[in-house]
Design an enzyme around this catalytic site. Structure first.
Site, PDB file in Angstrom:
ATOM      1  N   ASN A  92      59.379  12.343  46.508  1.00 47.38           N
ATOM      2  CA  ASN A  92      58.247  12.463  45.587  1.00 47.38           C
ATOM      3  C   ASN A  92      58.810  12.563  44.167  1.00 47.38           C
ATOM      4  O   ASN A  92      59.736  13.342  43.918  1.00 47.38           O
ATOM      5  CB  ASN A  92      57.426  13.711  45.917  1.00 47.38           C
ATOM      6  N   GLY A  98      53.170  14.513  43.481  1.00 50.18           N
ATOM      7  CA  GLY A  98      53.209  15.863  44.023  1.00 50.18           C
ATOM      8  C   GLY A  98      54.578  16.511  44.023  1.00 50.18           C
ATOM      9  O   GLY A  98      54.820  17.445  44.784  1.00 50.18           O
ATOM     10  N   GLN A  99      55.489  16.028  43.167  1.00 55.01           N
ATOM     11  CA  GLN A  99      56.797  16.701  43.106  1.00 55.01           C
ATOM     12  C   GLN A  99      56.617  18.083  42.495  1.00 55.01           C
ATOM     13  O   GLN A  99      56.117  18.219  41.376  1.00 55.01           O
ATOM     14  CB  GLN A  99      57.795  15.891  42.260  1.00 55.01           C
ATOM     15  N   HIS A 105      65.250  15.963  45.931  1.00 56.73           N
ATOM     16  CA  HIS A 105      65.350  16.232  47.370  1.00 56.73           C
ATOM     17  C   HIS A 105      64.738  15.070  48.119  1.00 56.73           C
ATOM     18  O   HIS A 105      63.711  14.524  47.708  1.00 56.73           O
ATOM     19  CB  HIS A 105      64.657  17.543  47.749  1.00 56.73           C
ATOM     20  N   LEU A 106      65.359  14.701  49.225  1.00 57.78           N
ATOM     21  CA  LEU A 106      64.761  13.741  50.145  1.00 57.78           C
ATOM     22  C   LEU A 106      64.106  14.534  51.253  1.00 57.78           C
ATOM     23  O   LEU A 106      64.729  15.418  51.854  1.00 57.78           O
ATOM     24  CB  LEU A 106      65.827  12.811  50.738  1.00 57.78           C
TER      25      LEU A 106
HETATM   26  P1  5GP Z   1      58.007  18.226  46.612  1.00 61.88           P
HETATM   27  O1  5GP Z   1      56.533  18.553  46.634  1.00 61.88           O
HETATM   28  O2  5GP Z   1      58.651  18.674  45.309  1.00 61.88           O
HETATM   29  O3  5GP Z   1      58.362  16.836  46.986  1.00 61.88           O
HETATM   30  O4  5GP Z   1      58.640  19.112  47.775  1.00 61.88           O
HETATM   31  C1  5GP Z   1      59.007  20.446  47.642  1.00 61.88           C
HETATM   32  C2  5GP Z   1      59.091  20.992  49.030  1.00 61.88           C
HETATM   33  O5  5GP Z   1      59.774  22.234  48.980  1.00 61.88           O
HETATM   34  C3  5GP Z   1      57.719  21.267  49.677  1.00 61.88           C
HETATM   35  O6  5GP Z   1      57.584  20.488  50.853  1.00 61.88           O
HETATM   36  C4  5GP Z   1      57.751  22.763  49.939  1.00 61.88           C
HETATM   37  O7  5GP Z   1      57.128  23.117  51.169  1.00 61.88           O
HETATM   38  C5  5GP Z   1      59.232  23.079  49.947  1.00 61.88           C
HETATM   39  N1  5GP Z   1      59.546  24.431  49.545  1.00 61.88           N
HETATM   40  C6  5GP Z   1      59.002  25.124  48.501  1.00 61.88           C
HETATM   41  N2  5GP Z   1      59.556  26.360  48.436  1.00 61.88           N
HETATM   42  C7  5GP Z   1      60.453  26.430  49.464  1.00 61.88           C
HETATM   43  C8  5GP Z   1      61.335  27.467  49.921  1.00 61.88           C
HETATM   44  O8  5GP Z   1      61.409  28.574  49.355  1.00 61.88           O
HETATM   45  N3  5GP Z   1      62.097  27.201  51.011  1.00 61.88           N
HETATM   46  C9  5GP Z   1      62.041  25.990  51.654  1.00 61.88           C
HETATM   47  N4  5GP Z   1      62.833  25.830  52.733  1.00 61.88           N
HETATM   48  N5  5GP Z   1      61.219  24.993  51.244  1.00 61.88           N
HETATM   49  C10 5GP Z   1      60.443  25.214  50.164  1.00 61.88           C
END
Ligand code: 5GP
Ligand code: ZN
Length: 119
Positions: A92, A98-99, A105-106
């Site tokens: 993302n 929705g990032q 991260h992948l």
């Molecule tokens: P994005 O929305 O930026 O692509 O993904 C961020 C991801 O990080 C989300 O899927 C969310 O659930 C995950 N995430 C957020 N906080 C934490 C955390 O404290 N630990 C872990 N393992 N994942 C997290």
């Protein structure tokens, strides 16, 4: 970066359910899984987006993608020489996608039928 969640997980300051690690990458289970396998693969170095990483350090981007492929094999989503049953690898990028964490991260998602187009 001390204010970055994933940098703090890389240093161990915040606990992570680690499933794969190399000298330059870390993979851990997402805290809010969207499929039976939902793993996040990150470079240990901080880069904000996948494009920024590609520009700054293409070798490291390759290492992150290879690590994601190894996670998929480890999780039973692919074989060493094949892509059955398959999985999704998602980066993302930016608010419309929705990032929420600005350390690239992948997402490696699998273990259920993944619809297309995605939401
Ligand atoms: P994005 O929305 O930026 O692509 O993904 C961020 C991801 O990080 C989300 O899927 C969310 O659930 C995950 N995430 C957020 N906080 C934490 C955390 O404290 N630990 C872990 N393992 N994942 C997290
Ligand atoms: Zn970071």
């Amino acid at each position: 970066m001390t204010d970055c969640l994933f940098c703090r997980m890389v240093t161990g300051e915040i606990p992570a359910d680690v499933v794969h690690e190399t000298d330059r990458t870390l993979a851990f289970r997402d805290i809010n899984p969207q499929a039976s396998t939902h793993v996040l693969v990150v470079p240990k170095a901080h880069h904000p987006t996948v494009v920024a990483l590609a520009q700054a350090d293409p070798d490291l981007l390759g290492a992150v993608v290879r690590a994601a492929g190894e996670v998929a094999v480890q999780e039973g989503l692919a074989t060493e020489d094949g892509v059955e049953p398959g999985y999704r690898m998602v980066a993302n990028t930016g608010p419309a996608a929705g990032q929420t964490v600005h350390h690239v991260h992948l997402h490696v998602l699998g273990g259920r039928d993944l619809g297309w187009p995605p939401g």
